[in-house]
Motif scaffolding. Structure first.
Motif, mmCIF file in Angstrom:
data_model
loop_
_atom_site.group_PDB
_atom_site.id
_atom_site.type_symbol
_atom_site.label_atom_id
_atom_site.label_comp_id
_atom_site.label_asym_id
_atom_site.label_seq_id
_atom_site.Cartn_x
_atom_site.Cartn_y
_atom_site.Cartn_z
ATOM 1 N N GLU A 76 0.628 -1.583 -0.136
ATOM 2 C CA GLU A 76 0.266 -0.045 -0.186
ATOM 3 C C GLU A 76 1.059 1.062 0.022
ATOM 4 O O GLU A 76 2.102 1.219 0.455
ATOM 5 C CB GLU A 76 -1.054 0.095 1.162
ATOM 6 N N ALA A 77 0.419 2.349 -0.958
ATOM 7 C CA ALA A 77 0.592 3.796 -0.694
ATOM 8 C C ALA A 77 1.039 4.356 0.216
ATOM 9 O O ALA A 77 -0.118 4.203 0.901
ATOM 10 C CB ALA A 77 0.928 3.982 -2.081
ATOM 11 N N SER A 78 1.783 5.242 0.799
ATOM 12 C CA SER A 78 1.537 6.441 1.454
ATOM 13 C C SER A 78 1.616 7.710 0.501
ATOM 14 O O SER A 78 2.818 8.361 0.713
ATOM 15 C CB SER A 78 3.111 6.091 2.551
ATOM 16 N N GLU A 123 3.211 4.838 -6.565
ATOM 17 C CA GLU A 123 2.802 3.671 -5.254
ATOM 18 C C GLU A 123 3.906 2.791 -5.070
ATOM 19 O O GLU A 123 3.765 2.275 -4.148
ATOM 20 C CB GLU A 123 1.569 2.999 -5.635
ATOM 21 N N ASN A 130 5.860 3.306 3.952
ATOM 22 C CA ASN A 130 4.411 3.703 4.343
ATOM 23 C C ASN A 130 4.627 2.638 5.489
ATOM 24 O O ASN A 130 3.776 2.440 6.729
ATOM 25 C CB ASN A 130 3.679 2.195 3.271
ATOM 26 N N ASP A 131 5.684 2.171 5.749
ATOM 27 C CA ASP A 131 5.526 1.137 7.352
ATOM 28 C C ASP A 131 6.446 1.806 8.067
ATOM 29 O O ASP A 131 5.743 1.906 9.326
ATOM 30 C CB ASP A 131 7.051 0.179 7.112
ATOM 31 N N GLU A 133 5.364 5.465 8.638
ATOM 32 C CA GLU A 133 4.264 5.431 9.235
ATOM 33 C C GLU A 133 3.231 4.819 9.700
ATOM 34 O O GLU A 133 2.396 5.678 10.988
ATOM 35 C CB GLU A 133 3.603 6.568 8.154
ATOM 36 N N ASP A 134 3.063 3.628 9.267
ATOM 37 C CA ASP A 134 2.436 2.820 9.762
ATOM 38 C C ASP A 134 2.986 2.732 11.099
ATOM 39 O O ASP A 134 2.415 2.665 12.367
ATOM 40 C CB ASP A 134 1.919 2.341 9.202
#
Length: 540
Positions: A76-78, A123, A130-131, A133-134
């Motif tokens: 998934e994209a950030s 993307e 993304n990781d 920010e998660d």
């Protein structure tokens, strides 16, 4: 997450997409992702096995500073990072080849395939970010709802402080005189590691060393209202191992890696002799490390630092650091120690009022030094832009030793509206916190300097307290920083400054161990409350 950085999009033809599909079978997706991320981070990239190292050259070292990530499956994209990636694969590999030759590192696998013109979409490029920010979202989910220090509620929970053998802490402090060749640290470690008082700045100001966090935190935990002396009553276990001092004493001495790793291995063996270590597989144990994560994550080709945080036993505990490793969930960034250690709420409010009444004679200041041996650094460009407009920007050259005195730095910052904070030997800077507690708006050039580091102490919306200027734009001479900052409206500057002074400042300082704060939570109190909250969430 809503995008906050300017967009740069890539147009991809059908032929390129077809080529991409074929190439994915030849080269692991993660390798491709991290190779292209290289451009955004202005770093060199080394790949070993399934681990990718994003590396920065240090002016003090012959080695590289690296932050590492393993392979990821989440595609998934950030969106908030898409603007920080450049889109030319050809330019990327050309730059990579030049850097690899100059720094003596191998060309990563997949280089020649990239050279044939393969391009990835935004993307697919953003998996690693993304990781990050998660993980920060997870950290923020552990934020306690307690609003003031006096409301600290143990709620039946206790923190136990291990009484370690002195070789793991006190004996390390006793080596302060010769720990670093060019400075005696003993005065810095006096007064509960706050250092000698700086009377010129007023009450609560000390000459605190940037690597004093372990000692400061230990002093505070010993007096925490939730501390328990019966180990069976504890929910959190604080391990007062001064790993930062342990690694610091070997940095500039000719010793083997075996010697550098020895005390950390002894500490792990000691913990494994304690029944409480196995209660939650170490997940309820807390370490505070007063240096950056990389100093404890020595990779195979380096002689710098230790392997302490790479040990299997160290994966479950929480590690609180002045600079976290961005792809390790249990690494949590907490503020660098500043020079201000208030004893009371009045100390804080008095300082806040002083800052609000400052005239801010200079629009911009930069306290730092150039990095002539690191061509990727933007510092020389910033210095040139600053000194060419001396009526708007004040440059303090730290290579002359002028930055060694707290009063020099703080007086410069309290007279400035903006403080430039480019990366140095690593992405983070103590100076970011010195500027914030001086009411000076930090100008950030790399998200890893602050935005991806301190989720418990800095808000997710970075525009509330800082200005972001992409270091790639500076490096490519697309922006003049002075001109950009001159265009920011007075009302916007005022709002940011008031937010910094009233909302952030109290939570960025570590109070005196004898402090009696009732209205405010300081950096330590926020950290402890969130650690208890994290434990509660993990048990749900």
């Amino acid at each position: 997450m809503t995008s906050t950085f300017s967009k740069r999009k890539t147009k991809i033809s059908k032929n390129e997409l077809f080529s991409l599909a074929k190439l994915v079978f030849l080269i692991p997706v993660t390798i491709i992702i991290f190779l292209l991320i290289f451009l955004w981070s202005s770093s060199s990239t080394i790949i070993s096995g399934n681990v990718i190292h994003l590396c920065f050259q240090s002016r003090k070292l012959n080695d590289l500073y690296c932050i590492s990530a393993g392979s990821h499956s989440n595609l998934e994209a950030s969106s908030s990072l898409s603007s920080n990636l450049t889109t030319s694969a050809t330019k990327f590999v050309d730059d990579l080849q030049q850097k690899s030759t100059r720094l003596g590192i191998p060309i990563p696998p997949g280089y020649h395939a990239f050279r044939n013109g393969m391009v990835k979409s935004d993307e697919e490029l953003l998996v690693a970010y993304n990781d990050v920010e998660d993980q920060l979202e997870m950290h923020r989910s552990w934020t306690s709802t307690i609003q003031n220090h006096n409301a600290t509620l143990c709620d039946g929970r206790g923190v136990y402080v291990y009484d370690l053998p002195t070789k793991f802490n006190k004996d390390l402090v006793s080596q302060c005189a010769d720990m670093v060749p060019w400075v005696d640290l003993c005065d810095y470690f006096s007064n509960d590691a706050m250092g000698e008082p700086v009377h010129k700045l007023g009450k609560g100001w000390y000459q605190t060393h940037q690597y004093s966090l372990e000692l400061i935190f230990h002093s505070r935990v010993m007096n925490h209202p939730c501390r328990v002396h019966n180990i069976s009553e504890a929910d959190l276990f604080y391990v007062p191992f001064y790993a930062g001092l342990d690694v610091l004493r070997w940095h500039f001495k000719n010793v083997t890696n075996v010697v550098k790793d020895s005390l950390g291995l002894e500490l792990v063996k000691w913990l494994e002799s304690q029944p409480t270590w196995f209660k939650r597989s170490g997940k309820d144990h807390i370490f505070v490390l007063g240096k950056i994560s990389w100093d404890f994550r020595r990779y195979s080709n380096s002689n710098w630092g230790s392997r302490f945080l790479e040990l299997n036993e160290m994966q479950n505990p929480v590690k609180l650091l002045i600079e976290r490793q961005p792809w390790h969930l249990n690494d949590i960034g907490i503020p660098h120690p500043t020079f201000f250690h208030p004893q009371s709420d009045n100390d804080i409010t008095t300082w806040q009022l002083k800052l609000l009444n400052e005239s801010r004679k200079s629009l911009i200041s930069f306290a730092g030094a150039a990095r002539p041996d690191a061509p990727e650094s933007i510092r020389s460009i910033l210095i040139n832009q600053c000194t060419s407009t001396s009526d708007q920007c004040t440059f303090m050259n730290c290579s002359s030793g002028s930055c060694d005195q707290p009063e020099s730095i703080i007086e410069l910052f309290i007279e400035s509206e903006f403080c430039l904070q480019p990366p140095g030997d690593s992405p983070t800077r103590k100076s970011v916190f010195d500027s914030l507690i001086s009411g000076c708006i930090p100008v950030i050039f790399d998200p890893f300097t602050a935005y991806y580091q301190y989720p418990w102490h800095l808000p997710q919306d970075y525009k509330k307290y800082s200005v972001f200027i992409d270091q790639e734009d500076v490096r490519n001479m697309k922006v003049n920083v002075v001109d950009r900052l001159m265009k920011i409206p007075a009302g916007e500057k005022q709002n940011m400054r008031r937010y910094i002074i009233y909302e952030l400042l109290p939570g960025l300082v570590y109070g005196d161990p004898k402090s009696k704060l009732e209205k405010f939570q300081d950096a330590f109190s926020i950290t402890m409350n969130n650690l208890f909250e994290r434990l509660t969430r993990l048990e749900v």
